[in-house]
Scaffold this active site. Structure first.
Site, PDB file in Angstrom:
ATOM      1  N   LYS A 294      -1.908  -6.674   0.479  1.00 58.83           N
ATOM      2  CA  LYS A 294      -2.991  -5.836   1.005  1.00 58.83           C
ATOM      3  C   LYS A 294      -4.156  -5.812   0.026  1.00 58.83           C
ATOM      4  CE  LYS A 294      -3.899  -1.133   2.710  1.00 58.83           C
ATOM      5  NZ  LYS A 294      -3.310   0.218   2.939  1.00 58.83           N
TER       6      LYS A 294
ATOM      7  N   SER B 243      -3.722   2.044   7.338  1.00 54.79           N
ATOM      8  CA  SER B 243      -4.732   1.096   6.904  1.00 54.79           C
ATOM      9  C   SER B 243      -4.166  -0.294   6.570  1.00 54.79           C
ATOM     10  CB  SER B 243      -5.443   1.641   5.661  1.00 54.79           C
ATOM     11  OG  SER B 243      -4.517   1.858   4.607  1.00 54.79           O
TER      12      SER B 243
ATOM     13  N   SER C  21       0.152   4.789   6.116  1.00 55.74           N
ATOM     14  CA  SER C  21      -0.512   3.490   6.258  1.00 55.74           C
ATOM     15  C   SER C  21       0.392   2.275   6.159  1.00 55.74           C
ATOM     16  CB  SER C  21      -1.640   3.373   5.224  1.00 55.74           C
ATOM     17  OG  SER C  21      -2.678   4.265   5.544  1.00 55.74           O
TER      18      SER C  21
END
Length: 491
Positions: free
Chosen positions: A85, A160, A184
């Site tokens: 990420k 996210s 997330s």
């Protein structure tokens, strides 16, 4: 075995050790799939094909040397392709955090979680898309455009960590790293039909994780199954002298060989089955809980009475911490500069032009909550209620071993559906926020599909540092079902 068919972590590692496939060929296959699909899904912000192939080539050399001399010790994850990420730093690789204010930032250091996995042998194929500074529930807040859900490109992948979840769901990579501040990892795992683990706060070092909410941020893993995550987690965990919040605990020992839920006490909180929850989500989770009962678990209704306050508490504490963490991006101390005739104009131009709307909204909320005259009334009170939420979990875990609940009130919603209403978007996190406020671990995994063919998922939450219990419980469920094997048609 063809590279395209090696997707689970265990299958990948077994094939590499047996010589059925090389890491170089497997990595090329992943990169080829990324190139073919990412134009429509936009799961990646910065692919790193040259770096990945160098790492894969080195992995193959180590395998060749090991076959000549099996007494050598191989890194446990040698040759395994993974995505990272884009809020986790990797030296020499662009780290944008999904923001224009960091569009050209190339860190000189690597996050501890990533560094430890690289030492364990992984191949890093690229950085995945994220809501800006991890602030969002849909990956629509990325300054570089939204990621799309592989099950339906008109739907969001969650956020996210939506890029990481989409990459795993589309079988671009066997596993990916995400972060979980308010859900997330678990929510995008749920929307994309993969398995996602949020670790206990302090289990994995936050060094190199660009901060959003410092008392809430955790590093997690997304993969096809709980078994796959169990092979990765131990190599990330442990004390890090560079992060004072990391706990001095040994890496968890996770033995899934005889995983069972027989006798497991499963609590079902009545506060998580609320009015307005999508009927198919409630039914799917109830059915999964019944499967646990049939496998030998003991089901008990429990109460987490302060759950209703989790949403306002989170949206006071997290923005307050974000406003402090993001103050450094002002055109002077850190980040690029937009010029102005006066200092304040330069501040306004830099932050106004380079921060997105959601980031600016949360900075303003947080700054207000911390301002003189309002600190005690808002931030101080929120911290007190956070303690009550933590006590709710401690009390529940004196009666049950794990807590089973929905991950989100709905399945994946349409892109743009909540763009005009921040509150509607925030409500998507209502079932995941409490675990972050309490600091406990949670795991999300698929348990069915709705009438639109979108994944329905359940989460299990456990006591602090009992990731092993969650992984064993989820694995036992996945041994009895096949939802985690399902993949979208494009995959």
């Amino acid at each position: 075995m063809k590279a395209e068919n090696v997707m689970s972590v265990r299958a990948t590692l077994e094939a590499l050790r047996q010589g059925d496939i090389t890491s170089y060929d497997l990595t090329k296959a992943c990169l080829k799939r990324m190139e073919a699909l990412d134009g429509s899904l936009h799961a990646f912000l910065t692919p790193t094909p040259e770096l990945a192939l160098r790492q894969a080539d080195e992995a193959d050399r180590k395998y060749a040397a090991w076959r000549q001399d099996p007494s050598q010790e191989l890194p446990p994850l040698l040759g395994l392709p993974m995505a990272v990420k884009d809020v986790l730093a990797q030296a020499g690789v662009r780290c944008t955090c999904g923001s224009k204010i960091l569009e050209n930032f190339i860190p000189p250091y690597t996050a501890t979680s990533v560094e430890r996995l690289i030492r364990a042998g992984i191949v890093t194929v690229g950085k995945t898309n994220t809501d800006e500074f991890a602030m969002g529930s849909s990956t629509e807040n990325s300054a570089y455009g939204p990621t799309r859900n592989p099950w339906n490109p008109e739907r969001v992948p969650g956020g996210s960590s939506g890029g990481s979840a989409a990459a795993v769901a589309a079988r671009m990579v066997p596993a990916a790293l995400g972060t979980d501040t308010g859900g997330s990892v678990r929510q995008p795992a749920a929307f994309c039909g993969v398995t996602g683990l949020k670790t206990t706060y302090g289990r994995i070092s936050r060094y190199g994780l660009v901060a959003y909410g410092s008392s809430l941020d955790t590093v997690g893993v997304l993969a096809q199954s709980a078994e796959d995550i169990s092979l990765i987690l131990p190599h990330m965990a442990g004390r890090d002298p560079r992060d004072a919040t990391s706990m001095d605990l040994p890496a968890p020992t996770i033995d899934l060989e005889k995983a069972s839920v027989k006798g497991l006490r499963v609590g079902v909180p009545k506060e998580y089955f609320i009015e307005g929850i999508q009927t198919e989500v409630a039914q799917g989770v109830r059915a999964a809980i019944e499967t646990l009962r049939q496998l030998g678990a003991e089901i008990k209704e429990i109460s987490l009475p302060n759950t209703e306050y989790a949403l306002p508490v989170y949206y006071l504490i997290a923005p307050a911490e974000a406003s402090a963490n993001l103050a450094r991006y002002d055109g002077i101390r850190f980040g690029p500069r937009e010029e102005g005739e006066r200092m304040w104009e330069m501040f306004f131009n830099t932050r106004g032009k380079r921060f997105g709307a959601e980031v600016k909204r949360r900075i303003m909320l947080g700054t207000y909550a911390l301002s003189a005259g309002y600190y005690d009334a808002y931030y101080g009170q929120a911290q007190k209620v956070r303690t009550l939420i933590k006590h709710d979990f401690e009390s529940a875990f004196s009666e049950v071993d794990v807590i089973a609940a929905p991950v989100a009130p709905t399945t994946a919603f349409r892109i743009g559906q909540h763009s005009g209403s921040p509150l509607e978007m925030y409500l998507e996190d209502i079932f995941t926020l409490p675990a972050n406020l309490a600091g406990v671990p949670g795991i999300a995994f698929p348990v069915g599909f709705d009438s639109q063919g979108l994944p329905v998922s359940m989460q299990l939450m456990g006591p602090h540092f009992r990731e092993d219990l969650l992984l064993r419980s989820a694995h036992a469920y996945q041994q009895a079902t096949d939802y985690h094997f399902q993949s979208p048609e494009l995959a």
